[in-house]
Design a protein around this motif. Sequence first.
Motif, mmCIF file in Angstrom:
data_model
loop_
_atom_site.group_PDB
_atom_site.id
_atom_site.type_symbol
_atom_site.label_atom_id
_atom_site.label_comp_id
_atom_site.label_asym_id
_atom_site.label_seq_id
_atom_site.Cartn_x
_atom_site.Cartn_y
_atom_site.Cartn_z
ATOM 1 N N ARG A 6 54.108 28.123 53.210
ATOM 2 C CA ARG A 6 53.594 27.781 51.881
ATOM 3 C C ARG A 6 52.632 28.856 51.372
ATOM 4 O O ARG A 6 52.678 29.254 50.211
ATOM 5 N N ILE A 7 51.750 29.314 52.234
ATOM 6 C CA ILE A 7 50.798 30.363 51.855
ATOM 7 C C ILE A 7 51.548 31.610 51.393
ATOM 8 O O ILE A 7 51.234 32.196 50.348
ATOM 9 N N LEU A 8 52.537 32.015 52.161
ATOM 10 C CA LEU A 8 53.300 33.214 51.821
ATOM 11 C C LEU A 8 54.055 33.023 50.510
ATOM 12 O O LEU A 8 54.091 33.925 49.664
ATOM 13 N N ASP A 9 54.635 31.856 50.329
ATOM 14 C CA ASP A 9 55.396 31.567 49.106
ATOM 15 C C ASP A 9 54.489 31.609 47.884
ATOM 16 O O ASP A 9 54.841 32.202 46.853
ATOM 17 N N VAL A 10 53.328 30.992 47.978
ATOM 18 C CA VAL A 10 52.385 30.973 46.857
ATOM 19 C C VAL A 10 51.845 32.369 46.583
ATOM 20 O O VAL A 10 51.735 32.788 45.422
ATOM 21 N N MET A 25 42.157 35.971 47.968
ATOM 22 C CA MET A 25 42.498 34.962 48.973
ATOM 23 C C MET A 25 42.061 33.569 48.499
ATOM 24 O O MET A 25 42.707 32.573 48.824
ATOM 25 N N PHE A 26 40.984 33.522 47.725
ATOM 26 C CA PHE A 26 40.542 32.239 47.166
ATOM 27 C C PHE A 26 41.586 31.698 46.191
ATOM 28 O O PHE A 26 41.882 30.496 46.180
ATOM 29 N N GLY A 33 46.328 24.477 47.640
ATOM 30 C CA GLY A 33 45.665 23.194 47.853
ATOM 31 C C GLY A 33 45.047 23.090 49.233
ATOM 32 O O GLY A 33 45.002 22.016 49.835
ATOM 33 N N MET A 34 44.548 24.213 49.750
ATOM 34 C CA MET A 34 43.927 24.227 51.070
ATOM 35 C C MET A 34 42.694 25.124 51.037
ATOM 36 O O MET A 34 42.439 25.815 50.040
ATOM 37 N N SER A 35 41.922 25.112 52.091
ATOM 38 C CA SER A 35 40.708 25.918 52.133
ATOM 39 C C SER A 35 41.034 27.378 52.420
ATOM 40 O O SER A 35 42.091 27.699 52.982
ATOM 41 N N LYS A 36 40.097 28.252 52.038
ATOM 42 C CA LYS A 36 40.282 29.675 52.330
ATOM 43 C C LYS A 36 40.286 29.902 53.839
ATOM 44 O O LYS A 36 40.988 30.804 54.335
ATOM 45 N N LYS A 37 39.532 29.091 54.561
ATOM 46 C CA LYS A 37 39.496 29.208 56.017
ATOM 47 C C LYS A 37 40.885 28.988 56.613
ATOM 48 O O LYS A 37 41.302 29.700 57.530
ATOM 49 N N THR A 38 41.607 28.024 56.067
ATOM 50 C CA THR A 38 42.965 27.740 56.554
ATOM 51 C C THR A 38 43.889 28.924 56.301
ATOM 52 O O THR A 38 44.715 29.279 57.145
ATOM 53 N N VAL A 39 43.742 29.540 55.137
ATOM 54 C CA VAL A 39 44.561 30.708 54.824
ATOM 55 C C VAL A 39 44.288 31.820 55.831
ATOM 56 O O VAL A 39 45.222 32.454 56.347
ATOM 57 N N TYR A 40 43.014 32.051 56.143
ATOM 58 C CA TYR A 40 42.660 33.110 57.083
ATOM 59 C C TYR A 40 43.100 32.793 58.517
ATOM 60 O O TYR A 40 43.221 33.692 59.352
ATOM 61 N N GLU A 41 43.308 31.517 58.823
ATOM 62 C CA GLU A 41 43.816 31.163 60.145
ATOM 63 C C GLU A 41 45.252 31.650 60.348
ATOM 64 O O GLU A 41 45.694 31.877 61.477
ATOM 65 N N HIS A 42 45.961 31.802 59.240
ATOM 66 C CA HIS A 42 47.362 32.226 59.308
ATOM 67 C C HIS A 42 47.550 33.712 58.973
ATOM 68 O O HIS A 42 48.478 34.346 59.474
ATOM 69 N N PHE A 43 46.667 34.239 58.123
ATOM 70 C CA PHE A 43 46.768 35.641 57.712
ATOM 71 C C PHE A 43 45.375 36.268 57.768
ATOM 72 O O PHE A 43 44.443 35.755 57.155
#
Length: 204
Positions: A6-10, A25-26, A33-43
């Motif tokens: 989902r992160i990559l698609d968005v 990244m924000f 619909g998730m926190s920036k921390k969650t995004v950084y956990e994956h990328f």
Amino acid sequence: MVARERILDVALKLFRIYGVKGVTMFDIARDCGMSKKTVYEHFSDKQSLIDLGMQQLLNTHSAYFQETHTAAENAIDELVRSMKYITNMARSFNPVMLFEIQKYHPDTWKNIENFQRDCILYGITENLKRGMSEGLYRQNLDLNVISRMRQLQLDAAFDQLQYPPDQFDMSAVMEQITAHFILGIATIKGHKLVNQYLQIKEEE
């Protein structure tokens, strides 16, 4: 859809609309619909998203062109199908993305250049060979010259300096230059097919 996908698609959607420089990244986290921390956990950073997103986009393009080469009835059919695909892509594509990648992300741009050579230029050359063998393209075409001329046409359509987006619709530009290209290389037999395909396109 799992979080990473989902992160990559968005991210890819935002890059295509707004370019890469202005998307943070924000912004990506908010649209997911998730926190920036969650995004950084994956990328780890935006660069990794840009690299993976562009590679995914290039892989999608490559798969489509290979499929079209197999499914098309003839070389002109293949070329028209490819034109429609690029035109549809252009409608949801901001050329500033490529400009910013070239300027600010040279390693990623190198991958795009490799794609242009190994997929686009190769595909154009193979289409020319096919059309010549089918009697649809003129036999006296210089493949090295004509294939590069076509690639330059495609590059120019995405060049904001050549076709400023506030003055030109990219999809209309693509349709015009492709029609001009096909008519320039086609035989009399090919011209009859071109007119049929263009007529069908107008009715659609």
